[in-house]
Design a protein around this motif. Structure first.
Motif, PDB file in Angstrom:
ATOM      1  N   GLY A  99     -12.445   3.461   0.685  1.00  0.00           N
ATOM      2  CA  GLY A  99     -11.767   3.805   1.944  1.00  0.00           C
ATOM      3  C   GLY A  99     -11.932   2.814   3.076  1.00  0.00           C
ATOM      4  O   GLY A  99     -11.165   2.827   4.029  1.00  0.00           O
ATOM      5  N   PHE A 100     -12.946   1.931   2.989  1.00  0.00           N
ATOM      6  CA  PHE A 100     -13.188   1.020   4.110  1.00  0.00           C
ATOM      7  C   PHE A 100     -12.026   0.050   4.335  1.00  0.00           C
ATOM      8  O   PHE A 100     -11.543  -0.103   5.452  1.00  0.00           O
ATOM      9  N   MET A 101     -11.578  -0.616   3.277  1.00  0.00           N
ATOM     10  CA  MET A 101     -10.482  -1.581   3.455  1.00  0.00           C
ATOM     11  C   MET A 101      -9.186  -0.857   3.822  1.00  0.00           C
ATOM     12  O   MET A 101      -8.397  -1.345   4.636  1.00  0.00           O
ATOM     13  N   GLN A 102      -8.989   0.331   3.238  1.00  0.00           N
ATOM     14  CA  GLN A 102      -7.784   1.109   3.552  1.00  0.00           C
ATOM     15  C   GLN A 102      -7.729   1.430   5.050  1.00  0.00           C
ATOM     16  O   GLN A 102      -6.677   1.312   5.688  1.00  0.00           O
ATOM     17  N   GLY A 103      -8.872   1.828   5.610  1.00  0.00           N
ATOM     18  CA  GLY A 103      -8.930   2.149   7.037  1.00  0.00           C
ATOM     19  C   GLY A 103      -8.692   0.921   7.902  1.00  0.00           C
ATOM     20  O   GLY A 103      -7.961   0.962   8.895  1.00  0.00           O
ATOM     21  N   TYR A 104      -9.315  -0.177   7.495  1.00  0.00           N
ATOM     22  CA  TYR A 104      -9.183  -1.435   8.230  1.00  0.00           C
ATOM     23  C   TYR A 104      -7.723  -1.895   8.283  1.00  0.00           C
ATOM     24  O   TYR A 104      -7.182  -2.227   9.342  1.00  0.00           O
ATOM     25  N   PHE A 105      -7.048  -1.864   7.120  1.00  0.00           N
ATOM     26  CA  PHE A 105      -5.645  -2.312   7.102  1.00  0.00           C
ATOM     27  C   PHE A 105      -4.720  -1.346   7.829  1.00  0.00           C
ATOM     28  O   PHE A 105      -3.727  -1.749   8.416  1.00  0.00           O
ATOM     29  N   LYS A 106      -5.067  -0.063   7.799  1.00  0.00           N
ATOM     30  CA  LYS A 106      -4.273   0.934   8.540  1.00  0.00           C
ATOM     31  C   LYS A 106      -4.348   0.626  10.037  1.00  0.00           C
ATOM     32  O   LYS A 106      -3.331   0.658  10.746  1.00  0.00           O
ATOM     33  N   LEU A 107      -5.544   0.303  10.519  1.00  0.00           N
ATOM     34  CA  LEU A 107      -5.710  -0.031  11.939  1.00  0.00           C
ATOM     35  C   LEU A 107      -4.932  -1.296  12.307  1.00  0.00           C
ATOM     36  O   LEU A 107      -4.408  -1.414  13.410  1.00  0.00           O
TER      37      LEU A 107
ATOM     38  N   GLN B  48      -8.029   9.437   0.642  1.00  0.00           N
ATOM     39  CA  GLN B  48      -7.964   9.591  -0.825  1.00  0.00           C
ATOM     40  C   GLN B  48      -8.981   8.680  -1.512  1.00  0.00           C
ATOM     41  O   GLN B  48      -9.634   9.081  -2.474  1.00  0.00           O
ATOM     42  N   ALA B  49      -9.115   7.453  -1.007  1.00  0.00           N
ATOM     43  CA  ALA B  49     -10.068   6.508  -1.599  1.00  0.00           C
ATOM     44  C   ALA B  49     -11.494   7.023  -1.427  1.00  0.00           C
ATOM     45  O   ALA B  49     -12.298   7.042  -2.368  1.00  0.00           O
ATOM     46  N   SER B  50     -11.783   7.456  -0.212  1.00  0.00           N
ATOM     47  CA  SER B  50     -13.123   7.926   0.100  1.00  0.00           C
ATOM     48  C   SER B  50     -13.476   9.179  -0.706  1.00  0.00           C
ATOM     49  O   SER B  50     -14.570   9.304  -1.260  1.00  0.00           O
ATOM     50  N   LEU B  51     -12.524  10.085  -0.800  1.00  0.00           N
ATOM     51  CA  LEU B  51     -12.755  11.347  -1.522  1.00  0.00           C
ATOM     52  C   LEU B  51     -12.948  11.110  -3.018  1.00  0.00           C
ATOM     53  O   LEU B  51     -13.898  11.616  -3.624  1.00  0.00           O
ATOM     54  N   THR B  52     -12.058  10.330  -3.629  1.00  0.00           N
ATOM     55  CA  THR B  52     -12.145  10.134  -5.077  1.00  0.00           C
ATOM     56  C   THR B  52     -13.359   9.293  -5.454  1.00  0.00           C
ATOM     57  O   THR B  52     -13.881   9.410  -6.555  1.00  0.00           O
TER      58      THR B  52
END
Length: 324
Positions: free
Chosen positions: A90-98, A110-114
């Motif tokens: 989830g870290f990279m997903q959050g970073y790119f979302k920002l 979803q990344a963090s949960l799975t």
């Protein structure tokens, strides 16, 4: 106009070498007439663009850009090939979302949960997804071996809760081996999941978004020469992977239905690959991977190929979906 694609690889976990291999396969396979592909290696101590001569250029983390010979390059899309942290949790997903940069894997939640096996299984249980019996331990908890065995039985699996590629996993046959297995798992993570052993056919099911639809790929049966599908079996050829799996029509329908349901309940996007074991004819979910291996030997590419999807189409579609 050709799109600039950053292929991120490496990462902070024990899986970084496999990730670099995956990333390079994506790099070699992407359609060069459509995309300018850039290999970006992400490690704790450096984020760098690596050119064809293996020269490294630092990434500016403020906007995820790179300066190459006085030219600033920004990216239209990120192809995520990092297995484990920080690409699968989830870290990279959050970073790119920002930064508002599209990326090919699922969303941050979803990344963090799975990535958290315990939490993922808990969320899916109310939807009728079957799982093994499990027992949870956190670092510092009192280990009551009798309680553990009473709940999950023997043999059982001791696993790091948040690690991939079968790192920190031990199959325990005897009570006296339990503590050692727990110590091994705690080397990878401060949370552990101990699961009952399901004695049945193990399968791996790829589910992707393909041309706008949820698509379940042909199923792979895992036959390990080792005691279970461990790291050696996965990456050192100590297993047979049979695609399509030798299942009855009923088994196949059940596991396809379960895998599609998991993907849709969790509102997944991008690639996913989940492992199931059949017990009494019913598929039981072990875990969900959101950045599965993409090397030529890896399971998801094998499955795509069985479905008539070339690697080039598979990767191209992932970028097209991310850019929608």
């Amino acid at each position: 106009m050709k799109k600039n694609i950053a292929i991120i690889m490496g990462g902070y976990s024990s899986e970084y070498l496999i990730s670099i291999k995956s990333g390079n396969v994506v790099y070699e396979t992407l359609n060069k007439s459509k995309y300018n592909a850039y290999r970006i290696q992400i490690f704790k101590d450096k984020w760098v663009y690596v050119d064809i001569n293996d020269t490294e250029f630092p990434i500016d983390k403020n906007d995820f850009s790179v300066n190459i010979n006085n030219e600033k390059i920004t990216f239209d899309c990120v192809f995520n090939a990092i297995h484990g942290s920080p690409g699968e949790d989830g870290f990279m997903q959050g970073y790119f979302k920002l930064l508002n940069i599209p990326q090919t894997s699922c969303g941050m939640y979803q990344a963090s949960l799975t990535f958290n096996k315990r939490d993922c299984l808990s969320v899916l249980k109310p939807y009728g997804i079957k799982t093994a019996e499990s027992y949870y331990l956190n670092l510092g908890d009192v280990v009551n071996e009798s309680d553990i065995i009473k709940k999950v039985g023997l043999p059982c699996f001791v696993k790091a809760n948040k690690a991939g590629s079968s790192f920190g996993v031990t199959k325990v046959h005897k009570k006296e081996d339990l503590q050692n297995a727990i110590d091994v798992a705690f080397k990878e993570d401060d949370e552990i999941i101990i699961e009952s052993f399901l004695d049945g056919t193990e399968v791996s099911v790829g589910v992707i978004t393909y041309q706008g639809e949820t698509k379940v790929l042909p199923i792979t049966e895992i036959v390990s020469e080792n005691d279970f599908f461990d790291y050696e079996a996965k990456y050192l050829g100590k297993s047979q992977e049979i695609t399509p799996a030798r299942l009855t029509k009923e088994q196949e329908d059940k596991v396809k239905t379960a895998a599609k349901k998991v993907y849709e309940v969790l509102k997944m996007t991008g690639f996913s690959r989940s492992e199931y074991i059949f017990k009494n004819g019913e598929p039981h979910l072990l875990e969900v991977n959101t950045v599965p291996g993409l090397t030529r030997e890896s399971i998801l590419p094998q499955q795509a190929s069985a479905a008539g999807i070339s690697l080039s189409d598979l990767f191209d579609n992932a970028i097209e979906e991310a850019l929608k």
